[in-house]
Write a protein that holds these residues in place. Structure first.
Motif, PDB file in Angstrom:
ATOM      1  N   GLU A 185       0.819  -1.212   0.000  1.00 55.17           N
ATOM      2  CA  GLU A 185       0.000   0.000   0.000  1.00 55.17           C
ATOM      3  C   GLU A 185       0.858   1.270   0.000  1.00 55.17           C
ATOM      4  O   GLU A 185       0.361   2.356  -0.296  1.00 55.17           O
ATOM      5  CB  GLU A 185      -0.953  -0.001   1.193  1.00 55.17           C
ATOM      6  N   ARG A 186       2.130   1.141   0.332  1.00 59.35           N
ATOM      7  CA  ARG A 186       3.030   2.294   0.287  1.00 59.35           C
ATOM      8  C   ARG A 186       3.949   2.256  -0.936  1.00 59.35           C
ATOM      9  O   ARG A 186       4.792   3.136  -1.117  1.00 59.35           O
ATOM     10  CB  ARG A 186       3.888   2.341   1.557  1.00 59.35           C
ATOM     11  N   LEU A 187       3.788   1.253  -1.760  1.00 63.67           N
ATOM     12  CA  LEU A 187       4.755   1.002  -2.818  1.00 63.67           C
ATOM     13  C   LEU A 187       4.818   2.131  -3.832  1.00 63.67           C
ATOM     14  O   LEU A 187       5.913   2.520  -4.271  1.00 63.67           O
ATOM     15  CB  LEU A 187       4.429  -0.325  -3.521  1.00 63.67           C
ATOM     16  N   ASP A 188       3.676   2.678  -4.257  1.00 66.18           N
ATOM     17  CA  ASP A 188       3.693   3.712  -5.289  1.00 66.18           C
ATOM     18  C   ASP A 188       4.551   4.900  -4.870  1.00 66.18           C
ATOM     19  O   ASP A 188       5.348   5.424  -5.663  1.00 66.18           O
ATOM     20  CB  ASP A 188       2.265   4.186  -5.589  1.00 66.18           C
ATOM     21  N   ALA A 189       4.388   5.350  -3.627  1.00 62.12           N
ATOM     22  CA  ALA A 189       5.175   6.490  -3.148  1.00 62.12           C
ATOM     23  C   ALA A 189       6.654   6.136  -3.063  1.00 62.12           C
ATOM     24  O   ALA A 189       7.517   6.958  -3.391  1.00 62.12           O
ATOM     25  CB  ALA A 189       4.665   6.950  -1.779  1.00 62.12           C
ATOM     26  N   LEU A 229      12.872  -7.863  -2.319  1.00 57.81           N
ATOM     27  CA  LEU A 229      11.868  -7.833  -1.264  1.00 57.81           C
ATOM     28  C   LEU A 229      10.465  -8.097  -1.799  1.00 57.81           C
ATOM     29  O   LEU A 229       9.634  -8.713  -1.134  1.00 57.81           O
ATOM     30  CB  LEU A 229      11.917  -6.460  -0.579  1.00 57.81           C
ATOM     31  N   MET A 230      10.194  -7.635  -3.028  1.00 61.27           N
ATOM     32  CA  MET A 230       8.845  -7.730  -3.605  1.00 61.27           C
ATOM     33  C   MET A 230       8.942  -8.311  -5.024  1.00 61.27           C
ATOM     34  O   MET A 230       8.731  -7.605  -6.022  1.00 61.27           O
ATOM     35  CB  MET A 230       8.182  -6.349  -3.608  1.00 61.27           C
ATOM     36  N   PRO A 231       9.245  -9.596  -5.141  1.00 61.28           N
ATOM     37  CA  PRO A 231       9.557 -10.209  -6.444  1.00 61.28           C
ATOM     38  C   PRO A 231       8.369 -10.403  -7.369  1.00 61.28           C
ATOM     39  O   PRO A 231       8.559 -10.815  -8.514  1.00 61.28           O
ATOM     40  CB  PRO A 231      10.161 -11.557  -6.051  1.00 61.28           C
ATOM     41  N   LEU A 232       7.157 -10.105  -6.918  1.00 57.13           N
ATOM     42  CA  LEU A 232       5.978 -10.303  -7.759  1.00 57.13           C
ATOM     43  C   LEU A 232       5.320  -8.981  -8.168  1.00 57.13           C
ATOM     44  O   LEU A 232       4.224  -8.985  -8.729  1.00 57.13           O
ATOM     45  CB  LEU A 232       4.949 -11.189  -7.040  1.00 57.13           C
ATOM     46  N   GLU A 233       5.983  -7.851  -7.891  1.00 53.79           N
ATOM     47  CA  GLU A 233       5.429  -6.536  -8.213  1.00 53.79           C
ATOM     48  C   GLU A 233       6.006  -6.058  -9.553  1.00 53.79           C
ATOM     49  O   GLU A 233       7.182  -5.718  -9.639  1.00 53.79           O
ATOM     50  CB  GLU A 233       5.757  -5.524  -7.116  1.00 53.79           C
ATOM     51  N   PRO A 234       5.194  -6.000 -10.604  1.00 55.15           N
ATOM     52  CA  PRO A 234       5.731  -5.673 -11.927  1.00 55.15           C
ATOM     53  C   PRO A 234       6.382  -4.301 -12.018  1.00 55.15           C
ATOM     54  O   PRO A 234       7.411  -4.135 -12.677  1.00 55.15           O
ATOM     55  CB  PRO A 234       4.506  -5.765 -12.849  1.00 55.15           C
ATOM     56  N   GLU A 235       5.811  -3.283 -11.337  1.00 48.91           N
ATOM     57  CA  GLU A 235       6.379  -1.955 -11.474  1.00 48.91           C
ATOM     58  C   GLU A 235       7.707  -1.802 -10.733  1.00 48.91           C
ATOM     59  O   GLU A 235       8.482  -0.898 -11.039  1.00 48.91           O
ATOM     60  CB  GLU A 235       5.377  -0.895 -11.018  1.00 48.91           C
ATOM     61  N   VAL A 236       7.972  -2.663  -9.753  1.00 49.71           N
ATOM     62  CA  VAL A 236       9.303  -2.679  -9.144  1.00 49.71           C
ATOM     63  C   VAL A 236      10.336  -3.020 -10.213  1.00 49.71           C
ATOM     64  O   VAL A 236      11.386  -2.381 -10.340  1.00 49.71           O
ATOM     65  CB  VAL A 236       9.368  -3.664  -7.974  1.00 49.71           C
ATOM     66  N   VAL A 287       7.080  -7.359 -17.761  1.00 45.15           N
ATOM     67  CA  VAL A 287       6.068  -7.725 -18.753  1.00 45.15           C
ATOM     68  C   VAL A 287       5.446  -9.069 -18.403  1.00 45.15           C
ATOM     69  O   VAL A 287       4.219  -9.247 -18.471  1.00 45.15           O
ATOM     70  CB  VAL A 287       6.696  -7.763 -20.163  1.00 45.15           C
ATOM     71  N   ARG A 288       6.276 -10.022 -17.996  1.00 45.41           N
ATOM     72  CA  ARG A 288       5.792 -11.354 -17.639  1.00 45.41           C
ATOM     73  C   ARG A 288       4.836 -11.290 -16.461  1.00 45.41           C
ATOM     74  O   ARG A 288       3.894 -12.086 -16.363  1.00 45.41           O
ATOM     75  CB  ARG A 288       6.988 -12.260 -17.325  1.00 45.41           C
ATOM     76  N   LEU A 289       5.051 -10.335 -15.567  1.00 49.52           N
ATOM     77  CA  LEU A 289       4.193 -10.171 -14.391  1.00 49.52           C
ATOM     78  C   LEU A 289       2.925  -9.371 -14.699  1.00 49.52           C
ATOM     79  O   LEU A 289       2.132  -9.110 -13.805  1.00 49.52           O
ATOM     80  CB  LEU A 289       4.981  -9.495 -13.261  1.00 49.52           C
ATOM     81  N   GLY A 290       2.767  -8.969 -15.954  1.00 49.61           N
ATOM     82  CA  GLY A 290       1.551  -8.268 -16.356  1.00 49.61           C
ATOM     83  C   GLY A 290       1.636  -6.760 -16.332  1.00 49.61           C
ATOM     84  O   GLY A 290       0.610  -6.088 -16.387  1.00 49.61           O
ATOM     85  N   GLY A 291       2.844  -6.208 -16.260  1.00 43.59           N
ATOM     86  CA  GLY A 291       2.980  -4.758 -16.132  1.00 43.59           C
ATOM     87  C   GLY A 291       3.459  -4.043 -17.373  1.00 43.59           C
ATOM     88  O   GLY A 291       4.038  -2.947 -17.278  1.00 43.59           O
ATOM     89  N   PRO A 295       3.433   2.682 -16.087  1.00 45.81           N
ATOM     90  CA  PRO A 295       4.306   3.815 -16.438  1.00 45.81           C
ATOM     91  C   PRO A 295       5.803   3.526 -16.454  1.00 45.81           C
ATOM     92  O   PRO A 295       6.487   3.891 -17.410  1.00 45.81           O
ATOM     93  CB  PRO A 295       3.949   4.867 -15.379  1.00 45.81           C
ATOM     94  N   TYR A 296       6.340   2.876 -15.404  1.00 48.27           N
ATOM     95  CA  TYR A 296       7.785   2.655 -15.388  1.00 48.27           C
ATOM     96  C   TYR A 296       8.206   1.655 -16.457  1.00 48.27           C
ATOM     97  O   TYR A 296       9.245   1.820 -17.106  1.00 48.27           O
ATOM     98  CB  TYR A 296       8.247   2.185 -14.004  1.00 48.27           C
ATOM     99  N   ALA A 297       7.399   0.624 -16.670  1.00 45.36           N
ATOM    100  CA  ALA A 297       7.721  -0.358 -17.700  1.00 45.36           C
ATOM    101  C   ALA A 297       7.682   0.273 -19.086  1.00 45.36           C
ATOM    102  O   ALA A 297       8.504  -0.048 -19.956  1.00 45.36           O
ATOM    103  CB  ALA A 297       6.763  -1.542 -17.626  1.00 45.36           C
ATOM    104  N   LEU A 298       6.738   1.173 -19.319  1.00 43.38           N
ATOM    105  CA  LEU A 298       6.675   1.866 -20.608  1.00 43.38           C
ATOM    106  C   LEU A 298       7.922   2.728 -20.824  1.00 43.38           C
ATOM    107  O   LEU A 298       8.488   2.756 -21.927  1.00 43.38           O
ATOM    108  CB  LEU A 298       5.415   2.723 -20.681  1.00 43.38           C
ATOM    109  N   GLN A 299       8.342   3.427 -19.785  1.00 45.40           N
ATOM    110  CA  GLN A 299       9.559   4.235 -19.911  1.00 45.40           C
ATOM    111  C   GLN A 299      10.776   3.353 -20.129  1.00 45.40           C
ATOM    112  O   GLN A 299      11.697   3.696 -20.886  1.00 45.40           O
ATOM    113  CB  GLN A 299       9.737   5.104 -18.665  1.00 45.40           C
ATOM    114  N   ALA A 300      10.785   2.192 -19.470  1.00 39.82           N
ATOM    115  CA  ALA A 300      11.884   1.252 -19.679  1.00 39.82           C
ATOM    116  C   ALA A 300      11.874   0.722 -21.108  1.00 39.82           C
ATOM    117  O   ALA A 300      12.932   0.519 -21.722  1.00 39.82           O
ATOM    118  CB  ALA A 300      11.781   0.103 -18.687  1.00 39.82           C
ATOM    119  N   ALA A 301      10.684   0.483 -21.661  1.00 38.96           N
ATOM    120  CA  ALA A 301      10.578   0.012 -23.045  1.00 38.96           C
ATOM    121  C   ALA A 301      11.129   1.056 -24.016  1.00 38.96           C
ATOM    122  O   ALA A 301      11.760   0.710 -25.030  1.00 38.96           O
ATOM    123  CB  ALA A 301       9.124  -0.319 -23.380  1.00 38.96           C
TER     124      ALA A 301
END
Length: 422
Positions: A185-189, A229-236, A287-291, A295-301
């Motif tokens: 719940e604090r991840l976005d910030a 720490l959070m291996p299933l969070e796509p935006e990480v 991408v594999r995790l659905g992200g 936004p961050y994945a798009l910038q990475a792309a």
């Protein structure tokens, strides 16, 4: 000599103060007190180092001095309370717990700086206040630098930080590590904080240096810890991919004299291929995790399009333009549109890019943003409208507070003036 020592202390403090504050907060569980005692250590350095010379390990000296002050404060504040606790446990026949035993059992993070990022991003604060406060305390960023990142007046950001501290004090928020289930719940910030720290390192707001590599390195380290720490969070992984890919260009972004080298002029052989491989792997994981469209994945792309191009002319600008279009929907921002104008100018011609950039001239958030006149200057120069381009570059030079960027803009303005007279 004293002036040289003072500059060294200032530089070291920008780099080390977040780590010192993080360590002290873990000890004291009070960020305001941690900040106060860290400042005490800085004052001590300013008193002793000009007179006694720099210690062998200045960073360790600062941390050790601050920790000694923290220990003294703990002894003063806790001695009486500790005696009562010991008596109570003795009466009940129990063992007195160590000072951090409960925290160690509950702490899912295990990294002082990242732990404090999560603590400061408390949900009692509005999202922007969480980010501003954390950047001020832990990112080594000044209020001015944070204001630039938010495209807002410095006074607004300063008030936001003051209100955030008051809110935390009023709500009596405990500065303790959130449990693992509370992290998302604090991840976005937290992600935004790391992203903005990296950006300030990648393109410094002010000063004599084009980059502040230590900030990039620290943001990358935090991103890697967070991925574990959070291996299933796509935006990480999206953010980690973006930082790895951007940082891979570091060695090619400046000339030997420290002046900036634009992307299209960089020697791509100097890009770090191992770091590019890490970035592409992190992007694939996101991408594999659905992200894929986050936004961050798009910038990475977008960064991956540059990384995959062996030569500047091989860059797939059409794909980059399309990706910016998707990003503009996922994360509406005038800065995204400005970057899209750059890509459009490469994919469809400078006139198309200029038409989009000109729609941003009345955007309040970009009124004092040096990249807007710089982009327009580049597009106008490519169209042969040299006098207009010169004015834009001079405007960009006047707006920026980074000496290297100002010099680059002035040089481009001069080149336009010379070419116009030829």
């Amino acid at each position: 000599m004293a002036a040289d020592v003072r500059r060294t202390i200032d530089t070291l403090w920008r780099m080390e103060s977040p780590k010192v504050i993080a360590v002290l907060t873990r000890m004291l569980r009070d960020v305001d007190l941690a900040e106060e005692l860290a400042q005490d250590a800085l004052v001590s350095a300013l008193e002793h180092w000009p007179r006694d010379g720099l210690p062998d390990n200045p960073a360790a000296w600062l941390t050790a001095t601050a920790k000694r002050r923290a220990i003294d404060r703990l002894r003063q504040q806790q001695l009486h309370q500790r005696k009562h606790v010991e008596i109570a446990y003795e009466l009940e026949g129990q063992t007195v717990p160590g000072p951090d035993s409960d925290a160690q059992l509950d702490d899912a993070i295990g990294d002082d700086l990242l732990r404090l990022v999560f603590i400061a991003c408390h949900l009692v604060l509005p999202a922007e206040s969480r980010v501003a406060l954390t950047l001020r305390l832990l990112g080594g960023l000044s209020t001015d630098e944070i204001a630039r990142a938010f495209l807002q007046p410095e006074a607004t950001v300063a008030q936001r930080i003051v209100r955030a501290k008051r809110t935390l004090a009023k709500q009596q928020v405990a500065y303790e590590s959130p449990r693992r289930e509370a992290l998302p719940e604090r991840l976005d910030a937290v992600l935004e904080v790391i992203y903005l720290i990296f950006n300030e390192g990648y393109s410094a707001t002010a000063g004599e240096d084009w980059m502040r590599p230590a900030l990039c390195t620290e943001a990358l380290r935090l991103g890697r810890v967070l991925a574990g720490l959070m291996p299933l969070e796509p935006e990480v992984f999206g953010l980690l991919a973006l930082m790895e890919l951007q940082a891979s260009r570091t060695a090619a972004r400046t000339a030997p004299d420290g002046s900036p080298i634009l992307l299209e002029a960089q020697q791509r052989a100097r890009w770090d291929r191992l770091q590019i491989a890490r970035g592409l792997a992190a992007l694939e994981r996101a991408v594999r995790l659905g992200g894929a469209n986050a936004p961050y994945a798009l910038q990475a792309a977008i960064a991956a399009c540059h990384a995959r191009a062996v030569r500047s002319e091989d860059t797939d600008w059409s794909r980059i333009t399309a990706l910016y279009g998707v990003l503009a929907q996922a994360m509406p921002s005038p800065v995204v549109q400005l970057n899209r104008a750059v890509a459009l100018g490469r994919a469809e011609g400078a006139q198309a890019g200029l038409a989009l950039a000109d729609t941003l001239l009345t955007e309040p958030a970009l009124r004092d943003y040096p990249a807007l006149p710089a982009v327009r200057g580049d597009l106008l120069q490519r169209l042969g409208r040299l006098d207009e381009a010169r004015v834009c570059f001079e405007h960009a030079a006047a707006l920026t507070r980074n000496a290297r960027e100002a010099a680059q803009m002035q040089a481009r303005a001069k080149a336009c003036a010379s070419a116009g007279l030829a």
